[in-house]
Design a protein around this motif. Structure first.
Motif, PDB file in Angstrom:
ATOM      1  N   GLN A 114     -13.022   3.429  -4.858  1.00  0.00           N
ATOM      2  CA  GLN A 114     -11.820   3.094  -5.622  1.00  0.00           C
ATOM      3  C   GLN A 114     -10.616   3.514  -4.793  1.00  0.00           C
ATOM      4  N   LYS A 115      -9.617   2.633  -4.708  1.00  0.00           N
ATOM      5  CA  LYS A 115      -8.390   3.017  -3.981  1.00  0.00           C
ATOM      6  C   LYS A 115      -7.190   2.914  -4.915  1.00  0.00           C
ATOM      7  N   PHE A 116      -6.376   3.963  -4.931  1.00  0.00           N
ATOM      8  CA  PHE A 116      -5.197   3.972  -5.785  1.00  0.00           C
ATOM      9  C   PHE A 116      -3.937   4.025  -4.930  1.00  0.00           C
ATOM     10  N   ARG A 124       1.793   0.728   8.112  1.00  0.00           N
ATOM     11  CA  ARG A 124       2.198   0.760   6.701  1.00  0.00           C
ATOM     12  C   ARG A 124       1.241  -0.062   5.834  1.00  0.00           C
ATOM     13  N   GLY A 125       0.928   0.481   4.675  1.00  0.00           N
ATOM     14  CA  GLY A 125      -0.033  -0.179   3.790  1.00  0.00           C
ATOM     15  C   GLY A 125      -1.476   0.093   4.187  1.00  0.00           C
ATOM     16  N   GLY A 126      -1.672   1.025   5.116  1.00  0.00           N
ATOM     17  CA  GLY A 126      -2.990   1.236   5.706  1.00  0.00           C
ATOM     18  C   GLY A 126      -4.057   1.857   4.816  1.00  0.00           C
ATOM     19  N   SER A 127      -3.668   2.354   3.639  1.00  0.00           N
ATOM     20  CA  SER A 127      -4.694   2.935   2.761  1.00  0.00           C
ATOM     21  C   SER A 127      -5.696   1.880   2.292  1.00  0.00           C
ATOM     22  N   ASP A 128      -5.227   0.632   2.173  1.00  0.00           N
ATOM     23  CA  ASP A 128      -6.162  -0.446   1.811  1.00  0.00           C
ATOM     24  C   ASP A 128      -7.272  -0.531   2.854  1.00  0.00           C
ATOM     25  N   THR A 129      -6.872  -0.402   4.105  1.00  0.00           N
ATOM     26  CA  THR A 129      -7.833  -0.517   5.201  1.00  0.00           C
ATOM     27  C   THR A 129      -8.804   0.664   5.209  1.00  0.00           C
ATOM     28  N   ALA A 135       2.421 -11.227   2.078  1.00  0.00           N
ATOM     29  CA  ALA A 135       2.072 -10.692   0.753  1.00  0.00           C
ATOM     30  C   ALA A 135       1.492  -9.291   0.933  1.00  0.00           C
ATOM     31  N   LYS A 136       2.275  -8.272   0.621  1.00  0.00           N
ATOM     32  CA  LYS A 136       1.829  -6.937   1.007  1.00  0.00           C
ATOM     33  C   LYS A 136       0.846  -6.307   0.014  1.00  0.00           C
ATOM     34  N   VAL A 137       0.330  -7.097  -0.910  1.00  0.00           N
ATOM     35  CA  VAL A 137      -0.604  -6.538  -1.895  1.00  0.00           C
ATOM     36  C   VAL A 137      -1.856  -5.963  -1.225  1.00  0.00           C
TER      37      VAL A 137
HETATM   38 MG    MG Z   1      -0.094  -1.157  -0.383  1.00  0.00          MG
END
Ligand code: MG
Ligand code: ADP
Ligand code: ASP
Length: 403
Positions: free
Chosen positions: A5-7, A149-154, A207-209
């Motif tokens: 799970q990622k928050f 940036r946004g790297g937690s998704d990865t 789309a940075k989602v």
């Molecule tokens: Mg993000």
């Protein structure tokens, strides 16, 4: 089942929300699942840390930048582990270097090479929840790295792949992947499913989602990826293979990116080797060029237009001005531009998408400055002031508006 799970930042923005996150984690544990949790920094924190770095030293060392900006996630992972323990859930935090999550040494935009999972797996099997900070890793140089940036998704997707997880759930502040950014187009519709390919285009076109790299990894490792809201219980969006989607739209989504700047060289000599010289010099300076157009020449000279990321535009101008063997009469730079793209795998088998797009923009008197296409997308560069108007008009023109 084993679940990652990622928050994201808004989901862990304060202690109250971290408590709500812990309840969601606990629900999966109570259902008998093994759970690894990846957290972002509290929303706004990473921006603040980046700002501190700029203020401390405009030309800072990327290794030290990583030391600073990776700290936001350390805070939220410790806090979530504490709150989980209070709920009676066995939980332990693991920093990127402790796991370790091995990355290359390209500081501030590292890529994950491998993740050591033996210890994590044995803990998960004993029923312990692993709480892992997103965005950070351990570089080949033995120093802390960050993934862009946004790297937690990865981090989450890479971990799901390494742990062979049955699901990777990305919890964010919207209910899934929408036809376009729901914060700009209120009539945007949530998609039940989207193909990896389309999601990859959506992400890389702005789309940075989801971070682009996370979608790439999910596609390559067949990670069952879901985007959903941490604030509601509504079903989210599944990112999956094309054959899992029965009703395919021609256009699935529209993305935009403000991270664009346009450079135009007026009166460039129209002779062989000029383009090689211009773009060779830009490549040597590690400047990524996106769209390119060259006009036909009538008097032996031509105009050449290309786009680069906004942060690179001043460097790009300098590179062009210094490039040998490139003569021109003038360089013009415009950063007030936005790239708008329509995306859909249906374009492979349907004609007329570009026509519909151009007509919809013409109807609103929006001038198209540059066009580029690929198999499943059409992108146009327009003046930034028309961003919302263009997105809304295209959304309607392609029949994407929610009823
Ligand atoms: Mg993000
Ligand atoms: P998180 O902090 O959870 O990682 P992000 O801010 O990185 O969240 O990403 C979620 C945001 O992405 C949404 O709030 C939304 O404004 C934006 N977004 C852009 N395009 C889309 C899209 N097509 N579908 C959903 N959200 C989108
Ligand atoms: N905190 C990092 C960022 O804001 C990573 C992330 O949230 O995904 O970019």
């Amino acid at each position: 089942m084993r679940i990652v799970q990622k928050f994201g930042g808004t989901s862990v923005a304060n202690i109250e929300r971290i408590q709500a996150v812990a309840e969601r984690v606990k629900a999966e544990v109570d259902a008998g699942h093994q759970v690894a949790v990846v957290v972002s920094a509290m929303s706004g924190v990473t921006n603040q840390l980046v700002e501190y770095c700029r203020a401390a030293s405009p030309m800072h060392d990327a290794r030290e930048y990583d030391v600073v900006v990776s700290t936001g996630e350390q805070v939220t992972s410790g806090l979530l582990a504490m709150v989980l323990q209070n709920l009676g859930v066995q939980a332990r935090s693991w920093m990127g270097w402790q796991v370790p999550i091995h990355t290359d040494s390209v500081h501030s935009k590292s890529r994950i090479d491998s993740i050591e999972t033996d210890e994590l797996v044995s803990r998960l099997e004993k029923g312990q929840v692993a709480v892992i900070p997103g965005f950070q890793g351990l570089g080949a140089d033995n120093r802390i790295t960050t993934l862009g940036r946004g790297g937690s998704d990865t981090t989450a997707v890479a971990l799901a792949a390494a742990l062979n997880a049955d699901r990777c759930d990305i919890y964010t502040d919207v209910e899934g992947v929408y036809t376009t950014d729901p914060r700009i187009v209120p009539s945007a519709r949530k998609l039940d499913k989207i193909t990896y390919e389309e999601m990859l285009e959506m992400a890389s076109l702005g789309a940075k989602v989801l971070q682009t790299r996370s979608v790439e990894l999910a596609m390559n490792h067949h990670v069952r990826l879901q985007v959903l809201s941490s604030f509601t219980t509504a079903p989210g969006t599944l990112v999956c293979d094309e054959d899992e989607i029965v009703e395919k739209e021609i256009v699935s989504g529209i993305a935009y990116s403000r991270d664009e700047a346009k450079v135009t060289l007026i009166g460039v000599a129209d002779s062989p080797g000029i383009a090689a010289s211009i773009f060779g010099s830009l490549a040597d300076a590690s400047i990524n060029v996106d769209m390119i157009v060259q006009n036909v020449s009538e008097d032996g000279t031509t105009d050449m237009t290309f786009t680069v990321g906004r942060a690179d535009v001043d460097r790009a101008r300098g590179v062009v001005e210094r490039a040998e063997a490139v003569t021109y009469s003038e360089v013009r730079v415009d950063s007030q531009v936005v790239k708008v793209s329509v995306i859909g795998v249906g374009m492979r088998s349907h004609v007329g998408v570009a026509k519909t797009m151009f007509e919809a923009l013409a109807e609103k008197s929006i001038n198209i400055q540059v066009i580029s296409t690929s198999e499943i997308k059409v992108s146009v560069l327009i003046s930034e002031e028309y961003t919302e108007l263009a997105l809304r008009s295209l959304h309607t023109a392609f029949g994407l508006d929610a009823e």
